[in-house]
Design a protein around this motif. Structure first.
Motif, PDB file in Angstrom:
ATOM      1  N   THR A 101     -26.000 -19.593 -12.009  1.00 53.59           N
ATOM      2  CA  THR A 101     -26.761 -20.358 -13.012  1.00 53.59           C
ATOM      3  C   THR A 101     -28.017 -21.015 -12.438  1.00 53.59           C
ATOM      4  N   GLN A 102     -28.135 -21.075 -11.119  1.00 57.72           N
ATOM      5  CA  GLN A 102     -29.324 -21.735 -10.577  1.00 57.72           C
ATOM      6  C   GLN A 102     -30.509 -20.765 -10.468  1.00 57.72           C
ATOM      7  N   ASN A 103     -30.323 -19.557 -10.875  1.00 52.37           N
ATOM      8  CA  ASN A 103     -31.385 -18.569 -10.790  1.00 52.37           C
ATOM      9  C   ASN A 103     -31.467 -17.855 -12.146  1.00 52.37           C
ATOM     10  N   ARG A 104     -32.643 -17.924 -12.758  1.00 53.66           N
ATOM     11  CA  ARG A 104     -32.753 -17.391 -14.123  1.00 53.66           C
ATOM     12  C   ARG A 104     -32.487 -15.895 -14.211  1.00 53.66           C
ATOM     13  N   LEU A 105     -32.867 -15.160 -13.171  1.00 48.36           N
ATOM     14  CA  LEU A 105     -32.626 -13.717 -13.200  1.00 48.36           C
ATOM     15  C   LEU A 105     -31.125 -13.435 -13.168  1.00 48.36           C
ATOM     16  N   GLY A 147     -36.061 -18.952  -9.571  1.00 49.86           N
ATOM     17  CA  GLY A 147     -35.294 -20.051  -8.979  1.00 49.86           C
ATOM     18  C   GLY A 147     -35.933 -21.410  -9.223  1.00 49.86           C
ATOM     19  N   PHE A 148     -35.162 -22.433  -9.066  1.00 52.01           N
ATOM     20  CA  PHE A 148     -35.637 -23.813  -9.048  1.00 52.01           C
ATOM     21  C   PHE A 148     -36.569 -24.197 -10.196  1.00 52.01           C
ATOM     22  N   GLY A 149     -36.154 -23.897 -11.407  1.00 48.29           N
ATOM     23  CA  GLY A 149     -36.956 -24.322 -12.550  1.00 48.29           C
ATOM     24  C   GLY A 149     -36.134 -25.178 -13.489  1.00 48.29           C
ATOM     25  N   TYR A 150     -36.717 -26.206 -14.032  1.00 53.57           N
ATOM     26  CA  TYR A 150     -36.067 -26.970 -15.101  1.00 53.57           C
ATOM     27  C   TYR A 150     -37.147 -27.712 -15.858  1.00 53.57           C
ATOM     28  N   ASP A 151     -36.814 -28.133 -17.087  1.00 48.48           N
ATOM     29  CA  ASP A 151     -37.771 -28.863 -17.933  1.00 48.48           C
ATOM     30  C   ASP A 151     -39.130 -28.178 -17.989  1.00 48.48           C
ATOM     31  N   GLY A 152     -39.121 -26.863 -18.066  1.00 50.07           N
ATOM     32  CA  GLY A 152     -40.392 -26.149 -18.228  1.00 50.07           C
ATOM     33  C   GLY A 152     -41.194 -26.029 -16.941  1.00 50.07           C
TER      34      GLY A 152
END
Ligand code: AMP
Length: 378
Positions: A101-105, A147-152
Motif C-alpha cells: 500500500t505504500q507504493n501506488r503501482l 512511492g511516498f505520495g500523500y495529500d496530492g
C-alpha cells in the motif's frame, strides 16, 4: 491476546498515532513511539518517545524488544523496518501489506489483479513511457509518483502532450503511474476494521470534500444509495480479506457520474475521514485499531448521531495562534489540536467535529465555526 497493561509500540509520531495513543491509554495500555523526530503529537501521549531513523535497524530491534506488539500510524515507514520489528514481536498490519500500500503501482496492481475496480493506469519510468501512456489513456490524466505520495504530493495533472515534460520533471523524473482522470461526482470512503479472528466491522460511508488535494471536510452518513453503500462496504471487506488484514483501514473511492465505484487508495491505518468517529461513534477508529492489534474483540461502530469533521490547516495560524474561543462558543463543536509546534501551509494541525440531526447541519455548524476563525485571523 495482548492484555491491557501491556506496551504497544507505534512507528510514526503524528496525529494518527496521538489519537491511537489516547485510546490505548484509555484501555490501560502503555505506548512507545518511534520516529526520526522528538516532541511529537504521539510522543506527547506516550510513555516513551524514541527519536531515531527508521533505517537504524539496531534501534528498531531494541525498540521491538521493549514492547509487546507493534503497529504504525504512517505508511511511509520503510517495510524493512516493520519486518525487522516482526522478528521480535507481532506486528499488525503486516509488513507486506504496508509494502503493497505504500507504493501506488503495487497498490493499483494488487487491486486490479484481485478484481477490485480502479481507474485505468500505466506504469511510467521515462518520458517516452509517459508519451506512450498518454496515447493509451488519453487526456486529461494524472501523473503520480509510485512511492511516498500523500495529500496530492508528487502529482501533476496532464491536459495535453505538452504537459508531459514539465509534469515528469515536476515529480523529479521518478517512477510513476499515469492514471486516467476520473470525472467523479463525489469522493467517499469506508473506514473499517478486521480482527485477528477475521471479524469485520465498518463505519459505513463517509463523504469527503478535498481542497487542493487535501481532505477538507468529511461527513457521515454519506448520501449514497443503499446499493452503492453495500457495494463499497463489500469492496472494503474484500480488500481486508485479500490482505488477511488486522487493524483499522480505510478505502477511498471515487463515485463516478454513472454511479460506478472506483477505488482510489487504501490507507493501512486509521484515516482522516474517520476522525469524526472519535467523537461520534460508540467505538472510534483508533480504539478499534487498539482492539484489533491487541487481539481484543472489536467494539460497536454505531454512529451516535450524524456527524461532520473539518480539518484545521496551518494556514489558519498566519496571524499567530487562532482564538479558539471563537469555535468553542458553539457548544456543539468539539476541538482537537495535535500539539504540533510549527504551523505550516497545508499542514494538518487539528480538526473540529460536530454532531447534528443531519450530516448537512453538522457541516453547516463546522463551516460557521471555521469561518469565525478565518474572520478573526484574516
Ligand atoms: P491521492 O493522493 O491519489 O489520494 O489524490 C488526492 C486527491 O486528488 C484525490 O482525493 C482526488 O480529489 C484527486 N485525484 C487523485 N487522482 C485522481 C484521478 N485519477 N482523477 C481525478 N481526481 C483525482
Amino acid at each position: 491476546m495482548i492484555p491491557p497493561g501491556s506496551t504497544i509500540g507505534v512507528f510514526g509520531s503524528g496525529q494518527l498515532g496521538r489519537m491511537f495513543a489516547i485510546e490505548a491509554r484509555k484501555l490501560g495500555y502503555r505506548v512507545h513511539t518511534y520516529s526520526p523526530v522528538s516532541d511529537t503529537p504521539t510522543g506527547h501521549i506516550s510513555d516513551f518517545e524514541i527519536a531515531a531513523d527508521y533505517e537504524d535497524l539496531g534501534r528498531v530491534r531494541e525498540f521491538a524488544g521493549e514492547v509487546d506488539v507493534v503497529t504504525f500510524e504512517f505508511e511511509n515507514v520503510p517495510s524493512k523496518t516493520i519486518e525487522t520489528a516482526a522478528e521480535f514481536v507481532p506486528v499488525h498490519p503486516r509488513g507486506d501489506v504496508l509494502h503493497t500500500t505504500q507504493n501506488r503501482l503495487r497498490e493499483k496492481t494488487f487491486l486490479d489483479e484481485n478484481g477490485f475496480p480502479v481507474a485505468p493506469f500505466r506504469h511510467v519510468t521515462s518520458l517516452d513511457e509517459l508519451y506512450q501512456a498518454i496515447e493509451d489513456l488519453g487526456t486529461p490524466s494524472v501523473l503520480k509518483t509510485a512511492g511516498f505520495g500523500y495529500d496530492g504530493k508528487g502529482q501533476a495533472k496532464i491536459r495535453s502532450a505538452e504537459d508531459c515534460e514539465p509534469a515528469f520533471e515536476g515529480i523529479g523524473g521518478k517512477e510513476a503511474i499515469l492514471e486516467a482522470f476520473v470525472d467523479f461526482e463525489k469522493e467517499v470512503s469506508v473506514v473499517a476494521a478486521r480482527a485477528q479472528d477475521g471479524y469485520f466491522s465498518h463505519y459505513g460511508i463517509t463523504e469527503n470534500d478535498h481542497v487542493n488535494h487535501i481532505l477538507d471536510i468529511s461527513f457521515s452518513p454519506g448520501e449514497v444509495t443503499s446499493k452503492l453503500r453495500d457495494e463499497a462496504v463489500m469492496i472494503a471487506r474484500g480488500i481486508a480479506e485479500a490482505f488477511d488484514y488486522v487493524g483499522t483501514l480505510c478505502v477511498e473511492f471515487f463515485v463516478e457520474r454513472n454511479g460506478g465505484l472506483l477505488v482510489n487508495e487504501i490507507a493501512p491505518r486509521p484515516h482522516n475521514s474517520g476522525h469524526l468517529t472519535f467523537d461520534a461513534s460508540v467505538t472510534c477508529q483508533f480504539e478499534q485499531q487498539v482492539r484489533a492489534v491487541c487481539g481484543l474483540p472489536l467494539g460497536s461502530t454505531e454512529l451516535i448521531k450524524p456527524a461532520a469533521m473539518a480539518n484545521l490547516l496551518g494556514d489558519l495560524w498566519k496571524k499567530g495562534e487562532p482564538d479558539w474561543t471563537r469555535v468553542l462558543e458553539d457548544p456543539d463543536v468539539k476541538l482537537h489540536l495535535y500539539g504540533k509546534a510549527e504551523a505550516r501551509h497545508g499542514r494538518k494541525m487539528g480538526h473540529i467535529t460536530a454532531m447534528a440531526d443531519s450530516p448537512h447541519e453538522a457541516v453547516r455548524i463546522l463551516a460557521a465555526a471555521r469561518e469565525s476563525l478565518v474572520l478573526k485571523t484574516a
